[in-house]
Write a protein that holds these residues in place. Structure first.
Motif, mmCIF file in Angstrom:
data_model
loop_
_atom_site.group_PDB
_atom_site.id
_atom_site.type_symbol
_atom_site.label_atom_id
_atom_site.label_comp_id
_atom_site.label_asym_id
_atom_site.label_seq_id
_atom_site.Cartn_x
_atom_site.Cartn_y
_atom_site.Cartn_z
ATOM 1 N N UNK A 116 0.837 -1.207 0.000
ATOM 2 C CA UNK A 116 0.000 0.000 0.000
ATOM 3 C C UNK A 116 0.869 1.252 0.000
ATOM 4 N N UNK A 117 1.956 1.223 0.752
ATOM 5 C CA UNK A 117 2.862 2.368 0.796
ATOM 6 C C UNK A 117 3.581 2.543 -0.536
ATOM 7 N N UNK A 118 3.982 1.430 -1.153
ATOM 8 C CA UNK A 118 4.668 1.511 -2.443
ATOM 9 C C UNK A 118 3.725 2.064 -3.511
ATOM 10 N N UNK A 147 10.648 1.904 -14.456
ATOM 11 C CA UNK A 147 10.620 0.736 -13.575
ATOM 12 C C UNK A 147 9.895 1.054 -12.278
ATOM 13 N N UNK A 148 10.111 2.260 -11.749
ATOM 14 C CA UNK A 148 9.418 2.652 -10.525
ATOM 15 C C UNK A 148 7.916 2.689 -10.706
ATOM 16 N N UNK A 149 7.468 3.179 -11.869
ATOM 17 C CA UNK A 149 6.032 3.212 -12.148
ATOM 18 C C UNK A 149 5.464 1.804 -12.234
ATOM 19 N N UNK A 150 6.203 0.890 -12.863
ATOM 20 C CA UNK A 150 5.741 -0.496 -12.950
ATOM 21 C C UNK A 150 5.667 -1.130 -11.566
ATOM 22 N N UNK A 154 2.444 -2.643 -9.803
ATOM 23 C CA UNK A 154 2.424 -4.015 -9.291
ATOM 24 C C UNK A 154 1.929 -4.042 -7.848
ATOM 25 N N UNK A 155 2.414 -3.113 -7.041
ATOM 26 C CA UNK A 155 1.973 -3.035 -5.644
ATOM 27 C C UNK A 155 0.481 -2.713 -5.571
ATOM 28 N N UNK A 195 3.423 -9.890 -13.284
ATOM 29 C CA UNK A 195 3.945 -9.514 -14.601
ATOM 30 C C UNK A 195 4.590 -8.131 -14.578
ATOM 31 N N UNK A 196 3.945 -7.173 -13.914
ATOM 32 C CA UNK A 196 4.475 -5.814 -13.869
ATOM 33 C C UNK A 196 5.756 -5.741 -13.053
ATOM 34 N N UNK A 197 5.812 -6.499 -11.959
ATOM 35 C CA UNK A 197 7.039 -6.531 -11.159
ATOM 36 C C UNK A 197 8.186 -7.143 -11.956
ATOM 37 N N UNK A 198 7.900 -8.210 -12.697
ATOM 38 C CA UNK A 198 8.928 -8.842 -13.532
ATOM 39 C C UNK A 198 9.377 -7.890 -14.630
ATOM 40 N N UNK A 199 8.422 -7.150 -15.214
ATOM 41 C CA UNK A 199 8.772 -6.193 -16.265
ATOM 42 C C UNK A 199 9.654 -5.081 -15.710
ATOM 43 N N UNK A 200 9.385 -4.647 -14.495
ATOM 44 C CA UNK A 200 10.224 -3.616 -13.868
ATOM 45 C C UNK A 200 11.653 -4.107 -13.708
ATOM 46 N N UNK A 201 11.803 -5.347 -13.263
ATOM 47 C CA UNK A 201 13.134 -5.922 -13.093
ATOM 48 C C UNK A 201 13.853 -6.023 -14.437
ATOM 49 N N UNK A 202 13.138 -6.452 -15.474
ATOM 50 C CA UNK A 202 13.743 -6.557 -16.805
ATOM 51 C C UNK A 202 14.156 -5.174 -17.322
ATOM 52 N N UNK A 203 13.323 -4.156 -17.075
ATOM 53 C CA UNK A 203 13.677 -2.814 -17.517
ATOM 54 C C UNK A 203 14.972 -2.343 -16.864
#
Length: 209
Positions: A116-118, A147-150, A154-155, A195-203
């Motif tokens: 929630x904070x993230x 990546x931060x937006x993704x 995700x959060x 998926x979004x968290x994984x995409x952030x890591x890939x970015x």
């Protein structure tokens, strides 16, 4: 809104049928990746912020049919797949902000994580605050730390998924169909969060294409 995110695709459009129904899946994938990269690059190059404002205004007025034609069948952990999920998430919140606010409240209460904070919603977060939040997250993908937006998205998905699960439990005894719909929504949101968290890591690795 319906529990499952809609996929507003203009079925009569011959061009769309040719693209995603074609045997040339490689060409459809190429178009998805090229258009996603081009849009991201063009909007991020506009330091005034006017390009992202026009883009958001266009989708508010015309929906996301054009985007669906390009990105809806892309791999989930790709650039067009990540952008498509951001747009679907925004559509879901704008379509029924009251439900989104309820799910956010229940999810925030139930989770023991920092999601929630993230995500960054204010406390309390009503319908208007949730609309502002999801617009801020999408805007951040184009003008800020992608990546931060993704990761924020995700959060947000995880909070909403938790809320949908707990509200589904409330309805189980009296409205089983609604409970089932909310459970499906929770599963979809949970997958989107992964998926979004994984995409952030890939970015961050320079590997999201």
């Amino acid at each position: 809104m319906p529990a499952r995110f809609p996929r507003p695709i203009r079925r009569p459009a011959d061009a769309f049928d040719r693209l995603v129904g074609s045997a040339d899946a490689a060409e459809a994938a190429r178009v998805a990746h090229v258009t996603a990269a081009a849009l991201l690059r063009r909007v991020r190059a506009d330091e005034s912020g006017e390009a992202v404002d026009r883009m958001l205004q266009y989708t508010r007025e015309h929906g996301i049919d054009d985007i669906a034609e390009m990105w809806s069948h892309a791999a989930s952990r790709s650039l067009p797949g990540a952008l498509w999920r951001l747009y679907l998430l925004r559509l879901a919140i704008h379509s029924d902000p009251a439900l989104a606010a309820l799910l956010h409240e229940r999810g925030t209460w139930a989770l023991t994580t920092i999601d929630a904070a993230v995500a960054g919603a204010p406390v309390p977060a009503g319908p208007s605050e949730l609309i502002a939040l999801i617009d801020t997250i999408l805007r951040g993908a184009f003008v800020g730390d992608f990546a931060g937006a993704l990761e924020r998205a995700a959060a947000f998905c995880r909070v909403q998924a938790s809320g949908a699960t707990h509200v589904a439990d409330d309805y189980e005894a009296t409205e089983s169909q609604r409970a089932t719909a909310l459970t499906r929504r929770a599963l979809r949101l949970d997958l989107y969060g992964d998926d979004l968290a994984a995409a952030a890591s890939l970015w961050r690795q320079g590997a999201l294409v």
